[in-house]
Design a protein around this motif. Sequence first.
Motif, PDB file in Angstrom:
ATOM      1  N   LYS A 173      20.583  45.417 -15.495  1.00  0.00           N
ATOM      2  CA  LYS A 173      19.894  44.477 -14.763  1.00  0.00           C
ATOM      3  C   LYS A 173      18.612  44.913 -14.162  1.00  0.00           C
ATOM      4  N   THR A 174      17.632  44.028 -14.349  1.00  0.00           N
ATOM      5  CA  THR A 174      16.028  44.562 -14.037  1.00  0.00           C
ATOM      6  C   THR A 174      15.867  43.622 -12.524  1.00  0.00           C
ATOM      7  N   TYR A 175      15.247  44.500 -11.724  1.00  0.00           N
ATOM      8  CA  TYR A 175      14.910  43.759 -10.528  1.00  0.00           C
ATOM      9  C   TYR A 175      13.428  44.256  -9.964  1.00  0.00           C
ATOM     10  N   GLY A 176      12.547  43.552 -10.408  1.00  0.00           N
ATOM     11  CA  GLY A 176      11.196  44.158 -10.063  1.00  0.00           C
ATOM     12  C   GLY A 176      11.032  45.462 -11.129  1.00  0.00           C
ATOM     13  N   ALA A 177      10.450  46.383 -10.406  1.00  0.00           N
ATOM     14  CA  ALA A 177      10.205  47.612 -11.192  1.00  0.00           C
ATOM     15  C   ALA A 177      11.450  48.389 -11.432  1.00  0.00           C
ATOM     16  N   GLN A 220      22.337  37.266 -22.342  1.00  0.00           N
ATOM     17  CA  GLN A 220      21.347  37.508 -21.358  1.00  0.00           C
ATOM     18  C   GLN A 220      21.077  36.186 -20.399  1.00  0.00           C
ATOM     19  N   ASN A 221      21.138  36.448 -19.050  1.00  0.00           N
ATOM     20  CA  ASN A 221      20.794  35.641 -18.154  1.00  0.00           C
ATOM     21  C   ASN A 221      19.772  36.120 -17.235  1.00  0.00           C
ATOM     22  N   ASP A 222      18.628  35.036 -17.287  1.00  0.00           N
ATOM     23  CA  ASP A 222      17.573  35.465 -16.697  1.00  0.00           C
ATOM     24  C   ASP A 222      17.769  35.805 -15.213  1.00  0.00           C
ATOM     25  N   ARG A 223      18.505  35.515 -14.513  1.00  0.00           N
ATOM     26  CA  ARG A 223      18.851  35.680 -13.217  1.00  0.00           C
ATOM     27  C   ARG A 223      19.848  36.874 -13.055  1.00  0.00           C
ATOM     28  N   GLY A 279      18.708  29.021 -18.715  1.00  0.00           N
ATOM     29  CA  GLY A 279      18.347  30.724 -18.473  1.00  0.00           C
ATOM     30  C   GLY A 279      19.339  31.551 -19.125  1.00  0.00           C
ATOM     31  N   ASN A 280      19.844  31.109 -20.338  1.00  0.00           N
ATOM     32  CA  ASN A 280      21.017  31.949 -21.057  1.00  0.00           C
ATOM     33  C   ASN A 280      20.439  32.164 -22.287  1.00  0.00           C
ATOM     34  N   HIS A 281      20.596  33.200 -22.858  1.00  0.00           N
ATOM     35  CA  HIS A 281      20.347  33.601 -24.004  1.00  0.00           C
ATOM     36  C   HIS A 281      21.446  34.381 -24.845  1.00  0.00           C
ATOM     37  N   ALA A 282      21.567  34.088 -26.219  1.00  0.00           N
ATOM     38  CA  ALA A 282      22.080  35.127 -27.160  1.00  0.00           C
ATOM     39  C   ALA A 282      21.281  36.104 -27.630  1.00  0.00           C
TER      40      ALA A 282
END
Length: 365
Positions: free
Chosen positions: A159-163, A104-107, A70-73
């Motif tokens: 950080k994004t959480y839903g909307a 970036q981490n998906d969580r 779940g990690n991205h550069a």
Amino acid sequence: MKKTFYIAAAISGAAAVNAHAQGSVTLYGLIDASIQYTNNQGGGSTVAMSSGTTRGSRIGFLGTEDLGGGNHAIFRLENGFDVTDGSLGQGGLMFGRQAYVGLQNDRWGTLTFGRQYESMVDYVAHLTAADWSVYMEHPGDMDLTNRGVRVDNSVKFTKTYGAFTGSALYSFGGQAGSFGANSMWSVGGSYDDGPLYVGFGMTYARQPGARNTGTFWKASNSAIGEYVTVAHSFLTVGGGAAYKFGSLKLGGDITSTTYKDGFEQQNVNFMNYEINGVYYFTPALSAGLGVTYTDGKVDANDGDPRYIQYNATATYSLSKRTDLYAFATFQRAMGDAQVAQVTQFISPSSTNKQASVGLGLRHTF
């Protein structure tokens, strides 16, 4: 035979690395050119060609690499340029619009480092008429909502959480012996759910006049130039909302900007109040109207600089990538404000009024 083997091995190795990394790089860009008429620039009218009237002309590279788990550069390099003569934008910087790298981490969210936008641009600018054209900014871009501000030496967490999306940014001043000198921070967020968008932001800077060129407009606009240069610190706070009712989108925003010790060691404050709307006649044709009222207060002399600006725009999409557009804007300075200037990209008027109209073509790729 041996040379062929080496080439085949190299290709196979590269393919294996690419398959494991699952990386990608996207090339994108925008070209915007217009012809405009301005009735009063230092006393005379002008007809000129302009680049980036609605959106700054640019070319960029956006990259990502899957690191697993779940990690991205990620990275972005974005160059601004003037399409009328091919010169570099943002004071001649190679990647003056944006330049950052991060993880970036998906969580957990995204952490980026480099030259980036702060929260007034990220979350409030969409609600202003400056989203239609740089000629429709709040006077002098005093609240940073005209996307002209990029913050160097910055770290940003998003950080994004839903909307809901939120972020916090800190920029290091880089002055020896003082961690806080010339520093800058910003927080903000947005709620974006279907027809409703709500955004807010807050940005603070110490010694704004000492920061790098391009972070604050220092002298070009009579509304704020003298205050930025001498202010001990700068704080802008703003927010607003937009809602789409069928073919009609209505929006509004309020911002407050304070220059601490901005004039004779006392504060200067500006409030901006804006309402605007866009009507979509067809999927290809839209038109917008807006008005911004700016009310200033100079504590040292009880000064009352005020401005009112009227904005209009129309856009016709020739395709998904190419648009024709027209715009018109008029500003009137009132009270203790003596000179009008619809945008810092042109010279100020010699009177308290200035108007500009134009026609242009915009293409994205």
